[in-house]
Structure formats: structure tokens, C-alpha cells
Design a protein around this motif. Structure first.
Motif, PDB file in Angstrom:
ATOM      1  N   SER A  31       5.919  25.384 -13.427  1.00  0.00           N
ATOM      2  CA  SER A  31       6.692  24.139 -13.263  1.00  0.00           C
ATOM      3  C   SER A  31       7.882  24.117 -14.231  1.00  0.00           C
ATOM      4  N   TYR A  32       7.717  24.698 -15.437  1.00  0.00           N
ATOM      5  CA  TYR A  32       8.846  24.792 -16.365  1.00  0.00           C
ATOM      6  C   TYR A  32       9.951  25.660 -15.768  1.00  0.00           C
ATOM      7  N   LYS A  33       9.535  26.746 -15.084  1.00  0.00           N
ATOM      8  CA  LYS A  33      10.517  27.634 -14.459  1.00  0.00           C
ATOM      9  C   LYS A  33      11.244  26.902 -13.324  1.00  0.00           C
ATOM     10  N   TYR A  37      15.273  25.986 -12.596  1.00  0.00           N
ATOM     11  CA  TYR A  37      16.018  26.169 -11.345  1.00  0.00           C
ATOM     12  C   TYR A  37      16.650  24.864 -10.873  1.00  0.00           C
ATOM     13  N   PHE A  38      15.933  23.742 -11.043  1.00  0.00           N
ATOM     14  CA  PHE A  38      16.422  22.448 -10.550  1.00  0.00           C
ATOM     15  C   PHE A  38      17.528  21.863 -11.419  1.00  0.00           C
ATOM     16  N   SER A  39      17.691  22.377 -12.637  1.00  0.00           N
ATOM     17  CA  SER A  39      18.625  21.785 -13.600  1.00  0.00           C
ATOM     18  C   SER A  39      20.073  21.881 -13.118  1.00  0.00           C
ATOM     19  N   GLU A  40      20.935  21.091 -13.736  1.00  0.00           N
ATOM     20  CA  GLU A  40      22.344  21.021 -13.337  1.00  0.00           C
ATOM     21  C   GLU A  40      23.079  22.358 -13.410  1.00  0.00           C
ATOM     22  N   PRO A  41      22.856  23.182 -14.451  1.00  0.00           N
ATOM     23  CA  PRO A  41      23.601  24.446 -14.505  1.00  0.00           C
ATOM     24  C   PRO A  41      23.199  25.450 -13.419  1.00  0.00           C
ATOM     25  N   VAL A  42      22.023  25.272 -12.794  1.00  0.00           N
ATOM     26  CA  VAL A  42      21.560  26.247 -11.807  1.00  0.00           C
ATOM     27  C   VAL A  42      21.775  25.702 -10.395  1.00  0.00           C
ATOM     28  N   LEU A  43      20.783  25.007  -9.820  1.00  0.00           N
ATOM     29  CA  LEU A  43      20.921  24.496  -8.447  1.00  0.00           C
ATOM     30  C   LEU A  43      21.463  23.069  -8.394  1.00  0.00           C
ATOM     31  N   ASP A  44      21.508  22.416  -9.537  1.00  0.00           N
ATOM     32  CA  ASP A  44      22.043  21.049  -9.631  1.00  0.00           C
ATOM     33  C   ASP A  44      21.305  20.076  -8.721  1.00  0.00           C
ATOM     34  N   ILE A  45      19.967  20.097  -8.782  1.00  0.00           N
ATOM     35  CA  ILE A  45      19.149  19.112  -8.061  1.00  0.00           C
ATOM     36  C   ILE A  45      18.148  18.493  -9.055  1.00  0.00           C
ATOM     37  N   ALA A  52       8.334  18.626 -10.457  1.00  0.00           N
ATOM     38  CA  ALA A  52       8.232  20.087 -10.571  1.00  0.00           C
ATOM     39  C   ALA A  52       6.782  20.567 -10.566  1.00  0.00           C
ATOM     40  N   LEU A  53       5.891  19.861 -11.257  1.00  0.00           N
ATOM     41  CA  LEU A  53       4.499  20.316 -11.333  1.00  0.00           C
ATOM     42  C   LEU A  53       3.819  20.228  -9.973  1.00  0.00           C
ATOM     43  N   ILE A  54       4.036  19.120  -9.263  1.00  0.00           N
ATOM     44  CA  ILE A  54       3.434  18.964  -7.926  1.00  0.00           C
ATOM     45  C   ILE A  54       3.963  20.040  -6.988  1.00  0.00           C
ATOM     46  N   ILE A  55       5.278  20.263  -7.021  1.00  0.00           N
ATOM     47  CA  ILE A  55       5.890  21.297  -6.166  1.00  0.00           C
ATOM     48  C   ILE A  55       5.326  22.668  -6.526  1.00  0.00           C
ATOM     49  N   ALA A  56       5.174  22.932  -7.818  1.00  0.00           N
ATOM     50  CA  ALA A  56       4.648  24.223  -8.272  1.00  0.00           C
ATOM     51  C   ALA A  56       3.239  24.452  -7.729  1.00  0.00           C
ATOM     52  N   ILE A  57       2.397  23.447  -7.840  1.00  0.00           N
ATOM     53  CA  ILE A  57       1.006  23.576  -7.377  1.00  0.00           C
ATOM     54  C   ILE A  57       0.953  23.839  -5.876  1.00  0.00           C
ATOM     55  N   LEU A  58       1.678  23.028  -5.101  1.00  0.00           N
ATOM     56  CA  LEU A  58       1.652  23.184  -3.640  1.00  0.00           C
ATOM     57  C   LEU A  58       2.232  24.535  -3.220  1.00  0.00           C
ATOM     58  N   LEU A  59       3.290  24.957  -3.895  1.00  0.00           N
ATOM     59  CA  LEU A  59       3.964  26.207  -3.528  1.00  0.00           C
ATOM     60  C   LEU A  59       3.078  27.415  -3.781  1.00  0.00           C
ATOM     61  N   SER A  97      20.448  33.752  -8.910  1.00  0.00           N
ATOM     62  CA  SER A  97      20.143  33.821 -10.343  1.00  0.00           C
ATOM     63  C   SER A  97      20.719  35.076 -10.971  1.00  0.00           C
ATOM     64  N   ALA A  98      20.599  36.211 -10.244  1.00  0.00           N
ATOM     65  CA  ALA A  98      21.065  37.486 -10.786  1.00  0.00           C
ATOM     66  C   ALA A  98      22.590  37.561 -10.819  1.00  0.00           C
ATOM     67  N   TYR A  99      23.227  37.190  -9.712  1.00  0.00           N
ATOM     68  CA  TYR A  99      24.679  37.332  -9.600  1.00  0.00           C
ATOM     69  C   TYR A  99      25.408  36.410 -10.573  1.00  0.00           C
ATOM     70  N   PHE A 100      24.914  35.174 -10.687  1.00  0.00           N
ATOM     71  CA  PHE A 100      25.579  34.204 -11.559  1.00  0.00           C
ATOM     72  C   PHE A 100      24.929  34.130 -12.941  1.00  0.00           C
ATOM     73  N   ASN A 101      23.904  34.993 -13.171  1.00  0.00           N
ATOM     74  CA  ASN A 101      23.223  35.047 -14.472  1.00  0.00           C
ATOM     75  C   ASN A 101      22.728  33.668 -14.906  1.00  0.00           C
ATOM     76  N   LYS A 102      22.009  33.006 -13.997  1.00  0.00           N
ATOM     77  CA  LYS A 102      21.576  31.632 -14.251  1.00  0.00           C
ATOM     78  C   LYS A 102      20.185  31.549 -14.882  1.00  0.00           C
ATOM     79  N   VAL A 103      19.240  32.347 -14.380  1.00  0.00           N
ATOM     80  CA  VAL A 103      17.863  32.306 -14.884  1.00  0.00           C
ATOM     81  C   VAL A 103      17.471  33.723 -15.261  1.00  0.00           C
ATOM     82  N   THR A 104      17.021  33.912 -16.495  1.00  0.00           N
ATOM     83  CA  THR A 104      16.783  35.279 -16.988  1.00  0.00           C
ATOM     84  C   THR A 104      15.484  35.885 -16.481  1.00  0.00           C
TER      85      THR A 104
END
Length: 364
Positions: A31-33, A37-45, A52-59, A97-104
């Protein structure tokens, strides 16, 4: 073609089950990951961050059960479409993530197998090819045992997954792949292998000063500044190596007390990365355990990324008789998947680690 589809089916099914189980073992970490991804610098949602935790569990449960469905040959049409949609989404995400170097680190296999963004993307490309083979050859996906038992297998898989998830949420991950697992010595994990050159870690401290956000960058010392503390982030400069533990630093009004804590025989760390979102149901256990520890000669230290204002409020609310110190939020989230959580140290070696729900199991 039948043989090729069978091989692809086994590879994809096993990989989905393995990947799902690793993340299900640590849904809070995943869920932290997702929050990253959801943060403004990445997907901006950012509106999805609270979920995030509920989505993580279901996913992850769906990912693992989907692998089982593929292996046993249950609902092949639904399975192939679900696999295709998931892999297209993840391939886009890892490429972005790779192309824009958003999440390591994509978090595909949690902390068990860290992958770089490009490694994650190449892995998804291979999976996409295998899933396309399965997608266009549905006729070769035959059930491996009588269809009448399939629904019961899937139902049992869902129930077992939810039960396992509930257990690790109420306790801690059963498998700990992080550098702060029981038995590890923190000072040893802060060292680089011989011959390696250490990369510099930069701390970005955020404060609200007269209604404006101010960022102060340094190598770790808590800035002496008038204003409301918001948070702190770390980043690595250069391409040099960093040790497994590189952001563990304990700062207080008296300065850096990291070495003092790591060189003490009996230490109880009370870890709560955020005093704003902390689970207040756990503070009866915090108070009881901290008082017992103090009576038995332990050094009791609270670690948080929240500012002095929140520290004083919480101490007053629950009558806590120990002090909180400042530590990087990411480090605290990595140390223990509980807010609050407990660590017992002996000369920097982690001897016990517990969720607040299991505070009574700690032996002092």
C-alpha cells in the motif's frame, strides 16, 4: 502449440501466485508503494491515497486467485481477459516509472526481490508475450480436474487469502525480507561492502512557515527553524552504492543520539511514523509496556516523523513518560508495519519486533 500454451500457462500462473503471495504477506508495504504511484509527482491521483490499503489487498488477492484460475482451467474466457487487462496496465505503469524515473522499485515482488524500473518493464514484456499466447489459444486451456470442483477451489482460495491477509495485518508479515528483521544488527547493516564507495543521502525537510511551504536540504540533522513540521523525504545523489540501512538517524533537541541508542544493552523502540494517523487503540499497550521497560532499566525511545507539537499532544493525551525523537518517515515505515510498533534492541541487534496488538508477547 498445445505444448507452448501449457508451458505459458504454468509460467504465468505460478508467477502470478508467487507475486501475489509475496505482496499479500506484506499488504501494508504494498500500500505504501501504491501511495507512491498515486502521488502528485507520479500519476497525480492523490484522492486514491486514503484507499491504498484496500486497493492493495483486493489487487493482490485477485492476482493470486487469477493465477490459480489459470492453472486449474477455471472460466478461461474471464481469466484470459483479466490477465490481459492486468498485464497491459502494469506494463504501462512500469514503462512510465522507468522512462520518467518516477518510482525506483515497482514493488512487484515486495522486498523479497527488488527490481529496477527497467527490469520490471522487461519482466512485464515477457509476461505480455506469454499471456498473448494464452489469449489467442483459449481452446488449449483445459481443466485439470472435474469442473464441478472448480468453484470450491476458487472459494477456498479467496477465503484462505483473506484469512492470511487479516492475520498479517493484525500482527506482522510472516516472512520479513527487510534489513530490520529479527536477528539483524543495525550498525552492521549501515556499513557498505569492502571497496564500495558510499553515495550521499540528502534529506529534504518540509515546514509550513507563515502559510508557505519551505524545504530545507541537509544530510540528516533536524533543522532548527520556526514553523510547523510537515514531513521529510530522502533521496540518493550519484550512482554509488548505499548500504541496506542508510536512513536510520535519531535526532532530538540534544542532537544526534543514534550511536548512543545503538550502543546500549537494553533498548525499547516505540515506532510510530505518523502521530496523526497512528492507531490510538494501541496506546494502552504502549503506556503499559514502556512503564514496565523503564522499571526494568531499559532505555525507552519513541521514533516518529511527526513534529514536536504532535509529540507533546500525544504524550499529554495518554500520559506517556518517554520522549519522542525525529527519524525519517520512510525508514520508520520500513522498520515495522505497525503504527505504533515495538522493537527491542541489544547493542543494535534486533531481538524482538511486534505489532502493538502483540505487545503482551514482548519479553523484557
Amino acid at each position: 502449440m498445445k505444448a507452448i500454451v501449457s508451458i505459458a500457462r504454468i509460467l504465468v500462473g505460478v508467477l502470478f501466485i508467487f507475486s501475489g503471495f509475496i505482496k499479500l504477506n506484506d499488504p501494508v508495504g504494498f500500500s505504501y508503494k501504491l501511495q507512491e504511484y498515486f502521488s502528485e509527482p507520479v500519476l497525480d491521483i492523490p484522492f486514491l491515497i486514503p484507499f491504498a490499503l484496500i486497493i492493495a489487498i483486493l489487487l493482490v488477492i485477485f492476482e493470486m486467485v487469477l493465477g490459480i484460475m489459470l492453472l486449474i482451467g477455471y472460466a478461461p474466457r474471464f481469466t484470459k481477459w483479466s490477465l490481459l487487462v492486468m498485464i497491459i496496465f502494469f506494463t504501462f505503469l512500469t514503462f512510465y516509472s522507468a522512462y520518467f524515473n518516477k518510482v525506483t522499485d515497482c514493488g512487484c515482488f515486495g522486498d523479497a526481490i527488488p527490481l529496477t524500473p527497467w527490469e520490471s518493464f522487461y519482466k512485464d514484456i515477457i509476461l505480455l508475450v506469454l499471456i498473448l499466447i494464452i489469449f489467442f489459444n483459449e481452446k488449449y486451456i483445459n481443466p485439470i480436474f472435474p469442473v464441478k470442483y472448480h468453484k470450491w477451489v476458487i472459494f477456498a482460495s479467496f477465503m484462505a487469502s483473506f484469512a492470511f491477509c487479516y492475520y498479517v495485518l493484525m500482527h506482522l508479515p510472516m516472512l520479513d525480507f527487510r534489513p530490520y528483521k529479527i536477528g539483524n544488527n543495525i550498525p552492521e547493516k549501515m556499513k557498505l561492502p569492502e571497496g564500495s564507495e558510499k553515495a550521499e543521502v540528502v534529506y529534504s525537510w518540509k515546514f509550513n512557515v507563515n502559510g508557505e511551504e519551505k524545504i530545507i536540504e541537509n544530510t540528516g540533522a533536524y533543522p532548527q527553524i520556526e514553523g510547523e513540521f510537515i514531513g521529510v523525504e530522502t533521496s540518493q545523489t550519484g550512482e554509488n552504492a548505499i548500504p541496506p540501512i542508510h536512513d536510520f538517524e535519531i535526532q532530538g533537541e540534544e542532537g544526534d543520539i543514534t550511536d548512543e541508542v545503538l550502543n546500549t544493552d537494553k533498548v525499547l523502540l516505540i515506532v510510530t511514523y505518523s502521530l496523526i494517523s497512528t492507531e490510538k487503540d494501541g496506546y494502552a499497550a504502549v503506556k503499559s509496556l514502556s512503564e514496565e521497560a523503564l522499571q526494568k532499566g531499559y532505555k525507552v525511545v519513541g521514533l516518529t516523523a511527526s513534529g514536536p507539537e504532535f509529540q507533546q499532544e500525544l504524550k499529554k493525551e495518554f500520559g506517556l513518560n518517554f520522549d519522542f525523537y525525529q527519524t525519517d518517515e520512510t525508514a520508520l515505515k520500513t522498520i515495522v508495519r505497525s503504527n505504533p510498533g515495538f522493537l527491542v534492541l541489544n547493542q543494535g541487534t534486533i531481538t524482538q519486533k511486534k505489532h502493538w496488538f502483540d505487545a503482551s508477547d514482548i519479553e523484557l
